[in-house]
Write a protein that holds these residues in place. Sequence first.
Motif, PDB file in Angstrom:
ATOM      1  N   HIS A 187       0.302   4.385  -2.433  1.00  0.00           N
ATOM      2  CA  HIS A 187       0.106   5.768  -1.974  1.00  0.00           C
ATOM      3  C   HIS A 187       1.082   6.708  -2.686  1.00  0.00           C
ATOM      4  CE1 HIS A 187      -1.728   4.185   2.026  1.00  0.00           C
ATOM      5  NE2 HIS A 187      -2.632   4.301   1.078  1.00  0.00           N
ATOM      6  N   SER A 247       0.820  -1.218   0.000  1.00  0.00           N
ATOM      7  CA  SER A 247       0.000   0.000   0.000  1.00  0.00           C
ATOM      8  C   SER A 247       0.853   1.268   0.000  1.00  0.00           C
ATOM      9  CB  SER A 247      -0.944   0.008   1.201  1.00  0.00           C
ATOM     10  OG  SER A 247      -0.221   0.007   2.412  1.00  0.00           O
ATOM     11  N   LYS A 248       2.044   1.201   0.605  1.00  0.00           N
ATOM     12  CA  LYS A 248       2.911   2.391   0.608  1.00  0.00           C
ATOM     13  C   LYS A 248       3.325   2.772  -0.805  1.00  0.00           C
ATOM     14  CE  LYS A 248       4.951   1.879   5.223  1.00  0.00           C
ATOM     15  NZ  LYS A 248       6.208   1.663   5.982  1.00  0.00           N
ATOM     16  N   ASP A 288      -9.171   1.044   2.146  1.00  0.00           N
ATOM     17  CA  ASP A 288      -7.891   1.245   2.832  1.00  0.00           C
ATOM     18  C   ASP A 288      -8.153   1.877   4.191  1.00  0.00           C
ATOM     19  OD1 ASP A 288      -5.385   1.937   3.739  1.00  0.00           O
ATOM     20  OD2 ASP A 288      -4.664   2.624   1.796  1.00  0.00           O
ATOM     21  N   SER A 289      -7.976   1.088   5.252  1.00  0.00           N
ATOM     22  CA  SER A 289      -8.265   1.584   6.607  1.00  0.00           C
ATOM     23  C   SER A 289      -7.078   2.335   7.208  1.00  0.00           C
ATOM     24  CB  SER A 289      -8.647   0.414   7.526  1.00  0.00           C
ATOM     25  OG  SER A 289      -7.611  -0.551   7.563  1.00  0.00           O
ATOM     26  N   SER A 290      -5.908   2.250   6.572  1.00  0.00           N
ATOM     27  CA  SER A 290      -4.715   2.882   7.143  1.00  0.00           C
ATOM     28  C   SER A 290      -4.689   4.388   6.895  1.00  0.00           C
ATOM     29  CB  SER A 290      -3.448   2.243   6.574  1.00  0.00           C
ATOM     30  OG  SER A 290      -3.387   2.423   5.166  1.00  0.00           O
ATOM     31  N   VAL A 291      -5.175   4.816   5.730  1.00  0.00           N
ATOM     32  CA  VAL A 291      -5.168   6.238   5.370  1.00  0.00           C
ATOM     33  C   VAL A 291      -6.480   6.575   4.677  1.00  0.00           C
ATOM     34  CG1 VAL A 291      -4.015   8.045   4.025  1.00  0.00           C
ATOM     35  CG2 VAL A 291      -2.656   6.220   5.048  1.00  0.00           C
TER      36      VAL A 291
END
Length: 450
Positions: free
Chosen positions: A275, A271-272, A305-308
């Motif tokens: 992003h 995911s990084k 996406d729950s992180s951001v």
Amino acid sequence: MKKSAFIILFLVLQCNSALLWAQTEPEEIKLDTDQFQELFYESLLQKGIENYDKAIVALDKANKIKPNDATVYYELGKNYLALKEYKSAYNYFENATKIDPKNKWFWIGMYDVSYETKNFNQGITVINKLIEFDPKYKEDLTSLYMGTNQYEKALALIQELNETYGKTDRRELYKSQILSVGKFQNMEITNLEDLIVKNPQDEFNYISLIFLYSKNNEETKAFEIVKKLEKAIPDSEWAQVSLFKNYLDANDAPKAIKAMNVVLASSKIDSKIKHRILNEFLIFTDKNPQYSPDLEKAVNYFDNDSSVDVAKEVGKFFHAKKQWEKAIIYYEKSTSKGIGDTVETNLLLLQAHTEMKQFDAVAKKSLALVETFPTQPQFYYYAGLANNQLQQFKKAKDLLEMGMDYVVENKELEINFNIQLGEAYNGLGDFKKKDLFFSKANQLLKEKKQ
């Protein structure tokens, strides 16, 4: 002469008699063997019905008839293990291996005791012996190294087994645990680099190295590996990461968008990395607004996406540039999902509508938010401001007075409330109260500047 002959004959007879007395009759030998077998089978019978104590009694008797029998020791070990008398069990298994060290089952008995007692260091000694019988016991050795925190040995063994037998989920889990300890990451980086040189067509090694760099926030190094992957395996989804960058730098938007969509849709890519790609496309779109619809589609990939909260962050990007209309689009995307800090997102949304002078929207949204968040004074403020602009002064006054009760240690907000209350009373023709609230606002402004 006769006397001498008689003496010699007597001695010979005496000797023969002693030899006869020292020998066991064949019937007695057979009897002992039969008795040993009966006792041994009796022990098996008793063990089968879980009468371990009785099985041990039978085996002890058998041991007296036929001492130092490896099989008897092994059976004694099994029965003591069943009774959880681990020390005795281990001793009997060990005695069996001393008599017959080539029987792997005796060593397995020792390992079973070590496992049951969680004596991992002892287990390592035993399992190394079992590896001589079957190399597959190295799997167990990996677990024992993990149990004794011997991570360096575990990592080396995992790499050996991966190359020999292929990867397993359990080994990959162990590897992940080891690599969470920083000092082992350099070892793994070196190992992965070597594996890439040995087998440049194995995508997994590139991906593992990319993940490792990404986890350490070494994005530049991660992208270098992506470029290597793209050259070695052009059809790889990961290769599209590099291709996207190349197309974007070449200002070839259609191809860049195509590569980006492959990356964002991939379940393999971290995911990084996603992003970062979206952020680069966001900056590109800001300079090339004709591709805004493609940006909106790209943001949709991050709905789960729950992180951001990606939609909110894109909204804030346009907010900072005072591109209110675009900011509103992404704030509304964010609030429709109902995740993250919805209070902050809604406040940003109300501000953007206010900047656009869309007071009908502000009045409607803020009133709904007051009902949902009845202790949040900011929503009352926006409701009052919007209704003042719509010349709904009575409604504005009532909402502002209710909201003022929730303003705590926030001078900026208190000033704004007093200004809007002054506006409401001005609209209602109550000039005395108008002056009162404007006076309060001025006083607070002076205090703020001190």
